[in-house]
Design a protein around this motif. Structure first.
Motif, mmCIF file in Angstrom:
data_model
loop_
_atom_site.group_PDB
_atom_site.id
_atom_site.type_symbol
_atom_site.label_atom_id
_atom_site.label_comp_id
_atom_site.label_asym_id
_atom_site.label_seq_id
_atom_site.Cartn_x
_atom_site.Cartn_y
_atom_site.Cartn_z
ATOM 1 N N SER A 64 0.401 0.154 2.610
ATOM 2 C CA SER A 64 1.167 -0.842 2.178
ATOM 3 C C SER A 64 0.128 -2.195 2.056
ATOM 4 O O SER A 64 -1.195 -2.293 2.672
ATOM 5 C CB SER A 64 2.141 -1.354 3.282
ATOM 6 N N GLY A 188 6.334 1.129 -6.236
ATOM 7 C CA GLY A 188 6.939 0.553 -5.042
ATOM 8 C C GLY A 188 6.725 1.084 -3.791
ATOM 9 O O GLY A 188 7.496 0.589 -2.762
ATOM 10 N N GLY A 192 5.447 -1.453 -1.962
ATOM 11 C CA GLY A 192 4.887 -2.289 -3.271
ATOM 12 C C GLY A 192 3.877 -3.540 -3.062
ATOM 13 O O GLY A 192 3.701 -3.850 -1.864
ATOM 14 N N ARG A 194 4.926 -6.578 -4.711
ATOM 15 C CA ARG A 194 5.524 -7.670 -5.356
ATOM 16 C C ARG A 194 5.556 -8.665 -4.739
ATOM 17 O O ARG A 194 5.876 -9.883 -4.930
ATOM 18 C CB ARG A 194 7.005 -7.215 -5.711
#
Length: 280
Positions: A64, A188, A192, A194
């Motif tokens: 991650s 994602g 992800g 974002r």
């Protein structure tokens, strides 16, 4: 444990103090920085490392954004012993390094970003033509698919893309497992990217990019904003994405000059010696 997660090497010189930490991206390993380390060694210690999953034969992994930032935090702690360090970043290293600098501002004194600025921002997307947008989606989703496929088929895709992009990494060191950042970004997985924040540093920054590419990985507005800040500089060199390899002399001279301009080196107190290395 840090040493179990990633291979690393601290390159000593006559000067002590927190070293520049050199952070690579796809499809490289710490070997990418060998010419830069050689140029800096008479003046600075350096620490370079290889991301998990990137070395040939490394176990497949997915990290991650937080895990990548946390790993970099452990590396920076080892490098600087708590003192702020200089980050030298390329490709996905720019994403992970910039997010580390944003989350741990007291641990980063300066940043050198190579060829990736505000890629993916609204301003950057506006400047990209249709062909560039299609190319970016095509190669990045293909690398994500290569990671998913793995083994022979995935390796073949990754090597084909590396060859088309003129990546300097030897073909036998390029493999599907290095595509995990693209898989995370496009699917994602593991949260992800974002949540990644735009990097507008308040600390000194040198941004060097290859000026001979079909498209850029930064917007004009972002580059102008960086160049306007005190002790910051933006430099385009005649090369592609791996400009530190295509223009080794000019790149290394620019990096060394800027480091000297923006921070005094520490006094020599050790004899120039051998590399210290550990591989997990």
């Amino acid at each position: 444990m840090y040493g179990e997660a990633v291979g690393y090497a601290i390159v000593h010189s006559e000067c002590d103090g927190p070293p520049p930490v050199l952070v690579h991206g796809w499809p490289d390993t710490e070997r990418l920085w060998a010419p830069t380390v050689a140029a800096l060694r008479p003046h600075y210690r350096c620490l370079r490392f290889t991301w998990p999953g990137f070395a040939p034969g490394a176990p497949r992994t997915l990290q991650s954004l937080d895990e990548s930032v946390d790993l970099l935090a452990r590396i920076v702690e080892r490098a600087g012993g708590g003192a702020p360090v200089t980050l030298l970043l390329h490709d996905y290293g720019c994403l992970f390094g910039s997010q580390f600098a944003l989350h741990h501002p007291g641990r980063v004194a300066r940043v050198i970003g190579v060829d990736v600025g505000d890629a993916g921002s609204r301003e950057h997307r506006r400047e990209l033509g249709v062909t560039a947008k299609v190319t970016i989606v095509a190669y990045q989703t293909a690398l994500a698919a290569a990671w998913k496929l793995g083994d022979t088929a995935g390796d073949a895709i990754a090597r084909r893309i590396a060859r088309a992009a003129r990546a300097p990494a030897p073909a036998d060191r390029v493999h599907a497992g290095q595509g995990w950042p693209y898989y995370v970004a496009w699917t994602g997985a593991r949260g992800g990217y974002r949540r990644a924040q735009r990097f507008a540093p308040a600390i000194p920054m040198l941004y060097v990019y290859g000026a001979r590419k079909p498209f850029m990985f930064h917007s004009t507005a972002w580059a102008h904003a960086i160049a306007a800040r005190p002790q910051c500089r933006v430099l385009g060199l005649p090369g592609g994405h791996w400009v530190m390899q295509a223009q080794q002399v000019a790149f290394n001279q620019a990096v060394l000059a800027w480091l000297n301009e923006t921070g005094a080196r520490t006094s020599p107190d050790r004899v120039a010696g051998s590399d210290g290395a550990g591989v997990g």
